[in-house]
Design a protein around this motif. Sequence first.
Motif, PDB file in Angstrom:
ATOM      1  N   THR A 214      41.087  34.270  45.855  1.00  0.00           N
ATOM      2  CA  THR A 214      42.280  33.471  46.168  1.00  0.00           C
ATOM      3  C   THR A 214      42.109  31.998  45.848  1.00  0.00           C
ATOM      4  OG1 THR A 214      41.453  33.239  48.429  1.00  0.00           O
ATOM      5  CG2 THR A 214      42.998  35.036  47.993  1.00  0.00           C
ATOM      6  N   ASP A 215      40.984  31.625  45.185  1.00  0.00           N
ATOM      7  CA  ASP A 215      40.734  30.203  44.941  1.00  0.00           C
ATOM      8  C   ASP A 215      40.345  29.991  43.477  1.00  0.00           C
ATOM      9  OD1 ASP A 215      40.357  27.507  45.281  1.00  0.00           O
ATOM     10  OD2 ASP A 215      38.344  27.703  46.101  1.00  0.00           O
ATOM     11  N   GLN A 216      41.243  30.350  42.579  1.00  0.00           N
ATOM     12  CA  GLN A 216      40.982  30.184  41.159  1.00  0.00           C
ATOM     13  C   GLN A 216      41.911  29.150  40.529  1.00  0.00           C
ATOM     14  OE1 GLN A 216      40.581  34.103  39.128  1.00  0.00           O
ATOM     15  NE2 GLN A 216      40.962  34.906  41.168  1.00  0.00           N
ATOM     16  N   GLY A 217      42.750  28.518  41.325  1.00  0.00           N
ATOM     17  CA  GLY A 217      43.697  27.575  40.751  1.00  0.00           C
ATOM     18  C   GLY A 217      44.947  28.300  40.282  1.00  0.00           C
ATOM     19  N   PRO A 218      45.970  27.540  39.909  1.00  0.00           N
ATOM     20  CA  PRO A 218      47.221  28.166  39.469  1.00  0.00           C
ATOM     21  C   PRO A 218      47.045  28.872  38.125  1.00  0.00           C
ATOM     22  CG  PRO A 218      47.256  25.797  39.079  1.00  0.00           C
ATOM     23  CD  PRO A 218      46.020  26.077  39.861  1.00  0.00           C
ATOM     24  N   GLY A 219      47.787  29.993  37.948  1.00  0.00           N
ATOM     25  CA  GLY A 219      47.770  30.679  36.667  1.00  0.00           C
ATOM     26  C   GLY A 219      46.417  31.249  36.312  1.00  0.00           C
ATOM     27  N   THR A 220      45.832  32.077  37.196  1.00  0.00           N
ATOM     28  CA  THR A 220      44.497  32.610  36.947  1.00  0.00           C
ATOM     29  C   THR A 220      44.387  33.259  35.581  1.00  0.00           C
ATOM     30  OG1 THR A 220      42.821  34.158  37.694  1.00  0.00           O
ATOM     31  CG2 THR A 220      45.084  34.784  38.088  1.00  0.00           C
ATOM     32  N   ARG A 221      43.200  33.095  34.947  1.00  0.00           N
ATOM     33  CA  ARG A 221      42.951  33.690  33.642  1.00  0.00           C
ATOM     34  C   ARG A 221      41.896  34.786  33.739  1.00  0.00           C
ATOM     35  NH1 ARG A 221      42.592  28.837  29.340  1.00  0.00           N
ATOM     36  NH2 ARG A 221      42.908  30.594  27.938  1.00  0.00           N
ATOM     37  N   LEU A 222      41.684  35.294  34.962  1.00  0.00           N
ATOM     38  CA  LEU A 222      40.740  36.384  35.195  1.00  0.00           C
ATOM     39  C   LEU A 222      41.496  37.669  35.510  1.00  0.00           C
ATOM     40  CD1 LEU A 222      38.209  34.505  37.486  1.00  0.00           C
ATOM     41  CD2 LEU A 222      37.806  35.197  35.107  1.00  0.00           C
ATOM     42  N   ASP A 223      40.958  38.800  35.056  1.00  0.00           N
ATOM     43  CA  ASP A 223      41.528  40.092  35.418  1.00  0.00           C
ATOM     44  C   ASP A 223      41.023  40.554  36.785  1.00  0.00           C
ATOM     45  OD1 ASP A 223      42.985  40.606  32.919  1.00  0.00           O
ATOM     46  OD2 ASP A 223      40.991  40.695  32.021  1.00  0.00           O
ATOM     47  N   TYR A 224      39.754  40.244  37.090  1.00  0.00           N
ATOM     48  CA  TYR A 224      39.143  40.587  38.373  1.00  0.00           C
ATOM     49  C   TYR A 224      38.220  39.436  38.768  1.00  0.00           C
ATOM     50  CZ  TYR A 224      40.352  45.256  36.603  1.00  0.00           C
ATOM     51  OH  TYR A 224      40.998  46.341  36.066  1.00  0.00           O
ATOM     52  N   ALA A 225      37.964  39.298  40.071  1.00  0.00           N
ATOM     53  CA  ALA A 225      37.029  38.273  40.531  1.00  0.00           C
ATOM     54  C   ALA A 225      36.438  38.699  41.865  1.00  0.00           C
ATOM     55  CB  ALA A 225      37.718  36.924  40.676  1.00  0.00           C
ATOM     56  N   TRP A 226      35.158  38.307  42.088  1.00  0.00           N
ATOM     57  CA  TRP A 226      34.494  38.610  43.350  1.00  0.00           C
ATOM     58  C   TRP A 226      33.846  37.352  43.904  1.00  0.00           C
ATOM     59  CZ3 TRP A 226      35.043  42.511  39.828  1.00  0.00           C
ATOM     60  CH2 TRP A 226      35.519  43.713  40.328  1.00  0.00           C
ATOM     61  N   ASN A 227      34.029  37.127  45.188  1.00  0.00           N
ATOM     62  CA  ASN A 227      33.380  36.024  45.864  1.00  0.00           C
ATOM     63  C   ASN A 227      32.026  36.510  46.370  1.00  0.00           C
ATOM     64  OD1 ASN A 227      32.967  33.538  47.064  1.00  0.00           O
ATOM     65  ND2 ASN A 227      33.931  34.147  48.982  1.00  0.00           N
ATOM     66  N   GLU A 228      30.954  35.840  45.970  1.00  0.00           N
ATOM     67  CA  GLU A 228      29.602  36.277  46.333  1.00  0.00           C
ATOM     68  C   GLU A 228      28.812  35.102  46.915  1.00  0.00           C
ATOM     69  OE1 GLU A 228      28.217  37.662  42.615  1.00  0.00           O
ATOM     70  OE2 GLU A 228      29.371  39.490  42.647  1.00  0.00           O
ATOM     71  N   PRO A 229      29.201  34.581  48.070  1.00  0.00           N
ATOM     72  CA  PRO A 229      28.555  33.368  48.573  1.00  0.00           C
ATOM     73  C   PRO A 229      27.149  33.571  49.109  1.00  0.00           C
ATOM     74  CG  PRO A 229      30.120  34.215  50.180  1.00  0.00           C
ATOM     75  CD  PRO A 229      30.282  35.063  48.949  1.00  0.00           C
ATOM     76  N   ASN A 230      26.737  34.807  49.375  1.00  0.00           N
ATOM     77  CA  ASN A 230      25.451  35.019  50.029  1.00  0.00           C
ATOM     78  C   ASN A 230      24.442  35.768  49.167  1.00  0.00           C
ATOM     79  OD1 ASN A 230      26.393  33.847  52.489  1.00  0.00           O
ATOM     80  ND2 ASN A 230      27.529  35.738  52.869  1.00  0.00           N
ATOM     81  N   LYS A 231      24.651  35.786  47.856  1.00  0.00           N
ATOM     82  CA  LYS A 231      23.756  36.512  46.971  1.00  0.00           C
ATOM     83  C   LYS A 231      22.759  35.544  46.334  1.00  0.00           C
ATOM     84  CE  LYS A 231      26.370  40.119  47.702  1.00  0.00           C
ATOM     85  NZ  LYS A 231      25.964  41.174  48.608  1.00  0.00           N
ATOM     86  N   ASP A 232      21.578  36.063  45.970  1.00  0.00           N
ATOM     87  CA  ASP A 232      20.597  35.191  45.332  1.00  0.00           C
ATOM     88  C   ASP A 232      20.896  34.973  43.856  1.00  0.00           C
ATOM     89  OD1 ASP A 232      19.983  37.683  44.426  1.00  0.00           O
ATOM     90  OD2 ASP A 232      17.852  37.615  44.932  1.00  0.00           O
ATOM     91  N   HIS A 233      21.768  35.777  43.305  1.00  0.00           N
ATOM     92  CA  HIS A 233      22.289  35.544  41.959  1.00  0.00           C
ATOM     93  C   HIS A 233      23.568  36.364  41.825  1.00  0.00           C
ATOM     94  CE1 HIS A 233      20.932  39.556  40.757  1.00  0.00           C
ATOM     95  NE2 HIS A 233      19.746  39.253  41.238  1.00  0.00           N
ATOM     96  N   PRO A 234      24.450  36.004  40.890  1.00  0.00           N
ATOM     97  CA  PRO A 234      25.670  36.801  40.737  1.00  0.00           C
ATOM     98  C   PRO A 234      25.341  38.253  40.421  1.00  0.00           C
ATOM     99  CG  PRO A 234      25.866  34.743  39.554  1.00  0.00           C
ATOM    100  CD  PRO A 234      24.430  34.842  39.997  1.00  0.00           C
ATOM    101  N   ILE A 235      26.068  39.144  41.047  1.00  0.00           N
ATOM    102  CA  ILE A 235      25.877  40.569  40.868  1.00  0.00           C
ATOM    103  C   ILE A 235      27.033  41.103  40.036  1.00  0.00           C
ATOM    104  CG2 ILE A 235      25.905  42.783  42.079  1.00  0.00           C
ATOM    105  CD1 ILE A 235      24.379  41.468  44.323  1.00  0.00           C
ATOM    106  N   GLY A 236      26.706  41.899  39.023  1.00  0.00           N
ATOM    107  CA  GLY A 236      27.752  42.448  38.169  1.00  0.00           C
ATOM    108  C   GLY A 236      28.518  43.547  38.878  1.00  0.00           C
ATOM    109  N   LYS A 237      29.818  43.385  38.987  1.00  0.00           N
ATOM    110  CA  LYS A 237      30.663  44.385  39.628  1.00  0.00           C
ATOM    111  C   LYS A 237      31.760  44.794  38.657  1.00  0.00           C
ATOM    112  CE  LYS A 237      29.840  42.690  44.335  1.00  0.00           C
ATOM    113  NZ  LYS A 237      30.444  42.172  45.577  1.00  0.00           N
ATOM    114  N   ILE A 238      31.910  46.103  38.481  1.00  0.00           N
ATOM    115  CA  ILE A 238      32.889  46.630  37.537  1.00  0.00           C
ATOM    116  C   ILE A 238      33.724  47.683  38.252  1.00  0.00           C
ATOM    117  CG2 ILE A 238      33.225  47.842  35.360  1.00  0.00           C
ATOM    118  CD1 ILE A 238      30.489  46.788  34.485  1.00  0.00           C
TER     119      ILE A 238
END
Length: 549
Positions: A214-238
């Motif tokens: 919900t925090d991508q700015g107006p007119g999102t250009r992403l098809d999907y997005a995941w918030n991962e604030p507690n991970k040691d690195h971004p995790i790939g989610k499909i």
Amino acid sequence: MLLNDEEKKLFDYVDGLIPENGTLYYDLRDPKQYAFATMMTKKAFDTDRYPGKLRELELLKADQEENGVMEIEDNDGLTNGFTIPGVGLDPATQNVASNGLGTMAGGFANMSLLLFVKDNATGGIITHGSNAEMTGTVLSVQTPPASGSNSLDVTSHMHFTGTPLHGDKIASGMTKQSAYSAVSDPNIIDPMPQGTVNPYVPNAINIGLGRQWTDQGPGTRLDYAWNEPNKDHPIGKIPFVGNVVFDAPIQPLVPNDNFLLQIYVADQTSGGMIKLDATNLTTVYNNFSIDHNNPNQLNWDLSPHSTNDDGNPITFGNVTWSTDMSALFYCQIIVTLNDTNHNFGSATVMSIGVDDTDDDPLDGVLGIEPIAFIWHCLGEGSLVTMANGSTEPIENLLAGDMVQTNIQGDTAEVLWTTKGRHIGEVYQIIAENDTTIVASHNHLFITTDGPIAAEDLAVGKVLITTHGDVPIVAIEHIPNYDGMMYNLAVEEYQSTNVGTFIANGMEVGDINAQRVHRKALTRNKAWVKQQVPEYLHQDVDAYFEDNNM
């Protein structure tokens, strides 16, 4: 491609060493395996013009005599991978065809693939294709449809040889894959482009990692997005939602017995492959089921999230995902059918490469677009020089803002921005004038020697800055950074120009710069020769000549 009687005996010997639907790494200490590898290389390529291909086998043999057969390389969870995603009927001709894929973690200096399909009844090779490339990350190969051959009593084989971009551990071997009864193509709901207006990466499925939905700015250009604030690195989610209908009822599903899944992604940006680990694969198995109303239909629901639901996507937690990564997704589904002979049914969903317009290479195979994983690059608080000469923290910039793109004062419009929390490795670059900046490992800096990624910078390299040409006096590697990171684009993704802007007085690349720069380098013969061993230099000359580069 014809084999005489002696060559068939050699083939049968090596074929007998390959695990069923598996991969054999040649032991070239075995004279028969060495003779076979040499034979296949000569059949696939003009080894007079490309002598380095045989030299690789000689060097691998010498290395194995000293150290034994190599293990598959592992690099942050990514491994070398040589696989045959599909073998079946070509939809246009209904004749047998196949496709193959090779990748090496960190990229390859040289790769050669020979793919061929053998008729199990006659032992003859009914179709074949080959491909080779210098300084790449992922290489594909296809066979043409076998003229007049529509029997699925065939096995596809792929002979491969690859040299890492940085290192001397040559990989060579053969993999094989049986054909299964083709079915109708799968029906996929996710992952698919969601109608995003003006996506970050055209002709791809855009997935944002480490950012709030919900925090991508107006007119999102992403098809999907995941918030991962507690991970040691971004995790790939499909996300993965769909179904497929077979031509007979499906036996009750018993994972790893009469129901098999193979799921992986190949990294088109940096090279390497990652298969879904056992824990997450178990979760995926549990989300497949036979349709209550149609015993021939298999359904699966690993859904994306919405603003109120985290969803249940396929989760690759055993790999570090790099910034702005393009990936090829692959899932093969094999079930046992409740027909007279208890035949296997197979269906495959796989990404088609960016430059490949064929969206349905084989019956029972659905081609989808590659997946672009997008996150961040520069530390919060980095001051971007605006078109009017003022500065703004990078986190305040929005699409439509005007920024300076170089020290000459040229300007451009910000096309989009990205942001996300980053917990993990970064670099702090410190210039002679005490100007500093924090960047992820592959963010480009413009130097007097051209664009260089942060991880490849060294003390003494001279940065182009608003204060003139300034040397680097220190580089601090921060393994456990925890903070927001941002990036922006001033060039479209498909541009051939390296987009730049000014951050903390330094001229740096935009989000697309590394991809564009890398692509340009692979078309520079002098640069390619610097990346490959000297014994491949004649091959480089032939490669550039044959490809009109």
